[in-house]
Design an enzyme around this catalytic site. Structure first.
Site, mmCIF file in Angstrom:
data_model
loop_
_atom_site.group_PDB
_atom_site.id
_atom_site.type_symbol
_atom_site.label_atom_id
_atom_site.label_comp_id
_atom_site.label_asym_id
_atom_site.label_seq_id
_atom_site.Cartn_x
_atom_site.Cartn_y
_atom_site.Cartn_z
ATOM 1 N N SER A 79 0.850 -1.350 0.051
ATOM 2 C CA SER A 79 0.145 0.015 -0.006
ATOM 3 C C SER A 79 0.866 1.244 -0.007
ATOM 4 O O SER A 79 1.362 1.551 -0.914
ATOM 5 C CB SER A 79 -1.105 -0.126 1.128
ATOM 6 O OG SER A 79 -1.778 0.923 0.978
ATOM 7 N N ASP A 109 -9.845 -5.639 -5.183
ATOM 8 C CA ASP A 109 -9.534 -4.735 -3.925
ATOM 9 C C ASP A 109 -10.365 -3.342 -4.331
ATOM 10 O O ASP A 109 -9.988 -2.781 -5.292
ATOM 11 C CB ASP A 109 -8.119 -4.629 -4.417
ATOM 12 C CG ASP A 109 -7.541 -3.789 -2.912
ATOM 13 O OD1 ASP A 109 -8.184 -2.880 -2.345
ATOM 14 O OD2 ASP A 109 -6.155 -3.389 -2.973
ATOM 15 N N HIS A 163 -7.655 -5.972 0.399
ATOM 16 C CA HIS A 163 -6.529 -5.106 0.299
ATOM 17 C C HIS A 163 -5.208 -5.572 0.930
ATOM 18 O O HIS A 163 -4.254 -5.170 1.029
ATOM 19 C CB HIS A 163 -6.820 -3.717 0.827
ATOM 20 C CG HIS A 163 -5.897 -2.577 0.491
ATOM 21 N ND1 HIS A 163 -5.257 -2.208 -0.804
ATOM 22 C CD2 HIS A 163 -5.156 -1.871 1.415
ATOM 23 C CE1 HIS A 163 -4.424 -1.445 -0.581
ATOM 24 N NE2 HIS A 163 -4.325 -1.107 0.656
#
Lengths: 705, 278
Positions: B105, B226, B255
């Protein structure tokens, strides 16, 4: 103490030896603390007579150890901060600077011995054998030891190495408590066999650790019994499954009894019963234990007072064996039987099976499929001294049976626990306990609210007939004020709508309540079920169990803790959501995160004026995480009257800092007392220095009282 | 000399503060960097598969829940550059000169910026759930509309207000619109003021312009479903990253594949790490 101010003489004027004697008899810790604040002389006296002490804080700085408590006999070091950590190690010194560690250990140990010379009973968190090796030699006269370990057993440790230092250093050890110590079953017999002197002096051995799901095999049990012939108390998990090799059957039990004839407390349980989750007990298999075998077993244990045989396999036709129990073991007071069938048939007027044990004070029957209402009535007729009754998963027992039993045992029964019985939901359990509503002190029920299939049972007309005969029985057996009782029963039974008569349903003496509630259910129907008025209730324990991933979403936003504000004296709460399983961070779309569940469960806790809270957060089994989330922390923080907070899980340092805003909070600890407790490097949430920083901040605040 | 020892002390202090841990053995170095809202324990299910062959470096971002909150300097950590400084300081302190970097991320973005600054340091970048910009733009679909992001910030501000006043911050990741929910779930795991600050940093960042400056080979790992990172973002990254880029799609949802589907992720990582044996 106020009563002593007679004719101008004050407690303070008494000579020192008498005052010392008086002080040494006071046990309550808060009273002692208050006494110590009165004046310097009293503080010295109080400190010098305190007998039991639990140390908190970090032993890193040996000069901080208090030396004024010279008379301490029971020392508890298992709660040192941070919880579960090696007491002598600084966190970053695990690999490096080994020499420094050895010196540190020696220094702290010497200081402990100096500060507490008279310790006879010790509790310590023994992460690895070095802790015990350092501490045990300090007190060679140790009589009782309790070891605690929820972390994993260190790998590559030889069998019995955990206990060897203790047994070697303390030859007069009489009591060894390993009920919170995770080790292998193979560790125990070698350790005991290598130290025969200590083993022979052991009188109390507690091996019931819920962490391990293995039991002792028959050869191991025999070894332990042979090594410790003077045992009076033995608690051990055993392999009762006849499919396993070396299972414990009739022969093994008889061998045990022959080796240890002095046993007065014996708890042998199947390890599956120790797990915190309530499993399904659909075992239809039979155990290798028969009635005849049990009779021989009981015959060899004349001193038996407290027996628990909690199995996961059926023991059939146990009535003759239980009758033999009452003849052969006349002192029997407490009995716990799991999966025993035919405990008491109760078909005829004579007493049979367990009801013959007239001296019984505490009885727990689990998973007995053929226990009926008439069995309960017979038990009530036979065991007139029964003060504690626990029934778990006895599916044939109905409300009528419990009601009859409680009315017959009205004068003695004060502690009742009804759980897992199909025909007894919350409302029915509470109705069944009507006869002792004003006497009962401790109660456990399952919070099962609506059971639609129970409406098929025959309704009021049959019940009133039965109850009339009940009332007659009661009338005959209990003199005096029973006439008033009869009138009250008549009123309550002939009223068509019971819900309109709640105004007199007070549970006058109920002090401690325990509830089991499936995940997703709410607490608020508890009032409608009948527990609206409990003026003396101080202590409540709520256990939530279930799979939050599959249970339906709760319809209300709140679990209903605010309902508990009805109980004026409620001060202590244990909220155990540890067996509620869910997703911490990986919930698929449409599912609720554990943070949402925690918000659901804890909403409303600020309305309760709690003194002490024990909270176990729900867990995510996949990642072995039991951790407080943001809403949970925020909600607990709002509980402004809280003084003691124990969290059985981990949390972030950022969140722990929230608790510093609670004005009265004195005692906080994160205790990961479940197996396997997270190792420091596996779970990084609450590290050692985070704990220390938090505690320093907590301790540096001013204390209003 | 004094300067050297000072910086050495500062470096070892940083290793301590950010809970840096090096496990395993091997001649290659693998750096695992977690995303906002979790900490290095998020890699626990993936770690055992690489301990044997790599020296694995784990650390916590300064906003992680296991780091002393006093170290979060609100003046310093306004953009991602400060986090990049931390990462490079750690690698220097550990005397690492070449490594493989796995970032989840926001850490993926930190990795990209680090690779632009020090291209020689990184052999390969493996980017899990990466996105150069979260907000939608005229021709760019980042996944989040401005209104949705506003809702997240509003919830965080409500938490912050409550926290400052001594009330319970009650908004959690599930209270915000569905599109942002999966991403912000971990964001709400931090202390209210830090999470508000950090989320503003994240939603304001836009790295589309600098993607071309990356020379290091990259592997973009994306889950099939996602909500926070649409499939088009992976394609965008492949098109715009300067080095040789491959895209791997994991047939799982969510995610956080390193938490929800570690087995599948490990296979992809193994493939990515085996290819370059330089």
């Amino acid at each position: 103490m106020a009563a002593d101010s007679v004719a101008g003489a004050h407690l303070h004027d008494l000579p020192e030896p008498i005052l010392t004697q008086i002080f040494s008899l006071v046990e309550d810790v808060r009273s002692r603390n208050a006494m110590a604040l009165a004046c310097r002389r009293w503080r010295c006296l109080e400190r010098s007579t305190r007998a039991a002490l639990a140390l908190r804080g970090h032993v890193r700085s040996p000069f901080l150890l208090p030396t004024c408590f010279a008379a301490v006999e029971h020392l508890d070091l298992s709660l040192l901060s941070p919880w579960g950590h090696h007491p002598f190690l600084l966190h970053y010194q695990q690999q490096q600077q080994y020499n420094y560690l050895v010196d540190q250990v020696a220094l702290v140990a010497a200081r402990l011995a100096q500060a507490f010379p008279g310790v006879s009973s010790l509790a310590v968190y023994a992460r690895d054998p070095s802790v015990v090796a350092a501490l045990a030699p300090l007190w060679p006269g140790l009589r009782a030891a309790r070891l605690v370990r929820w972390h994993q057993r260190p790998p590559n440790l030889p069998l019995g190495a955990d206990l060897a230092p203790l047994l070697a250093a303390c030859p007069s050890l009489a009591s060894l408590d390993l009920s919170q110590f995770y080790c292998w079953t193979e560790d125990i017999p070698p350790a005991l066999q290598e130290h025969p002197v200590v083993a022979a002096s052991l009188a109390r051995l507690d091996l019931l650790c819920p962490a391990s799901n293995e039991g002792f095999r028959s050869s191991e049990l025999a070894d332990i019994a042979a090594a410790c012939p003077n045992l009076t108390h033995l608690l051990a998990p055993c392999v009762f499954n006849p499919r396993c090799i070396e299972f414990v059957g009739d022969d093994a039990l008889v061998a045990l009894a022959t080796s240890c004839p002095r046993l007065s407390l014996l708890h042998l349980v199947d390890p599956a019963t120790l797990s915190p989750a309530r499993g399904d007990s659909d075992a239809k298999e039979d155990a290798a234990i028969t009635g005849l075998g049990l009779e021989g077993f009981f015959a060899r244990l004349p001193q038996l007072e407290d027996l628990a045989l909690d199995l996961c396999h059926n023991v059939k036709d146990s009535a003759p064996a239980l009758e033999a129990l009452s003849y052969k073991c006349p002192k029997i007071k407490s009995l716990k039987l799991g999966q025993f069938q035919g405990v008491c048939k109760g078909t005829w007027l004579h007493l049979d099976g367990i009801s013959v044990c007239g001296r019984l004070e505490s009885l727990c029957i689990k998973n007995s499929a053929d226990l009926t209402d008439s069995s309960l009535a017979t038990i009530a007729r036979g065991c007139r001294r029964l003060s504690r009754l626990e029934i778990h998963r006895c599916d044939k027992v109905t409300e009528t049976g419990i009601k009859k039993l409680s009315s017959m045992l009205r004068s003695t029964l004060v502690d009742v626990s009804i759980s897992g019985c199909q025909l007894l939901d919350a409302t029915r359990s509470l109705r069944a306990l009507e006869p002792i509503r004003d006497r009962i002190e401790r109660l456990h029920i399952d919070c099962i609210w609506a059971s639609p299939d129970l409406d098929q049972l025959p309704q009021t007309p049959e019940r009133t007939a039965a109850d009339d005969s009940d009332a007659d029985d009661v009338y005959d057996e209990i003199p005096g004020e029973s006439r008033n009782k009869k009138c009250k029963y008549a009123e309550s039974n002939h009223d068509d709508i019971e819900s309109s008569c709640f105004w007199f349903r007070t549970w006058a003496r109920l002090r401690s309540l325990s509830l089991w509630i499936p995940a997703g259910e709410v607490l608020t129907p508890l009032g409608d079920a009948g527990l609206l008025s409990c003026p003396q209730l101080e202590d409540i324990c709520i256990k939530v169990e279930g799979d939050c991933r599959t249970c339906p979403r709760p319809r209300q936003r709140e679990f209903g803790l605010s309902f508990l504000a009805l109980y004026p004296r409620l001060a202590k709460m244990k909220l155990d959501c540890g067996e509620a399983v869910g997703y911490a961070l990986t919930a698929p779309t449409g599912h609720m995160d554990l943070s949402l569940w925690e918000r659901f469960y804890l909403q409303g806790i600020d309305g309760l004026s709690l003194y002490e809270l024990d909270y176990s957060p729900p867990q995510d089994k996949e990642v072995n995480q039991r951790s407080l989330s943001l809403p949970a922390t925020g909600l607990i923080q709002m509980c402004s009257s809280l003084r003691k907070l124990f969290i059985h899980g981990t949390t972030h340092e950022h969140f722990m800092r929230f608790f510093l805003g609670m004005p009265l909070l004195r005692d906080v600890q994160l205790r990961e007392d479940y197996y396997p407790a997270p190792e420091n490097d596996m779970s990084t949430e609450m590290r050692v220095d985070s704990c220390s920083r938090f505690e320093e901040a907590l301790n540096s605040r001013r204390i209003p009282d | 000399m004094g300067g050297n020892s000072n910086s050495a002390k500062a470096a070892s202090r940083l290793l301590d503060i950010l809970n840096v841990r090096v496990v395993g053995g091997g001649d290659r170095v693998l750096v695992l960097s977690h995303g906002f809202g979790t900490d290095q324990s998020a890699w626990n299910r993936v770690l055992p598969f690489f301990q044997r062959d790599f020296r694995v470096v784990l650390y916590d971002l300064v906003c992680a829940g296991s780091v002393n909150p006093d170290h979060f300097d609100f003046r310093r950590y306004t953009t991602l550059d400060a986090y990049v400084d931390d990462l490079l300081a750690i690698l220097d302190a550990l005397h690492v000169d070449r490594c493989f970097f796995v970032g989840h991320s926001v850490s993926a973005m930190i990795g990209i910026l680090a690779a632009i600054r020090r291209p020689d340091l990184f052999l390969k970048l493996i980017l899990i759930g990466a996105s150069p910009r979260f907000l939608n733009d005229r021709d760019y679909h980042g996944g989040f509309e401005k209104g949705e992001v506003e809702k997240v910030c509003a919830a965080m501000e409500a938490n912050y207000e409550a926290w400052v006043r001594g009330f319970a911050p009650l908004a959690v990741g599930a209270d915000v619109p569905a599109a942002v929910r999966e991403f912000s779930r971990t964001l709400f795991n931090m202390r209210p003021d830090i999470s508000l600050f950090v989320s503003r940093t994240v939603f304001n960042s836009d790295l589309r312009g600098v993607l071309g400056l990356v020379r290091v080979p990259c592997v973009v790992v994306q889950t099939a479903k996602d909500v926070s990172v649409p499939a088009s973002v992976a394609a965008y990254l492949k098109a715009h990253l300067g080095g040789r880029t491959t895209v791997e799609i994991l047939p799982v949802e969510g995610h956080l594949p390193h938490l929800s589907a570690p087995g599948a992720l490990v296979q992809v990582l193994r493939r990515a790490l085996a290819c370059s044996n330089r």
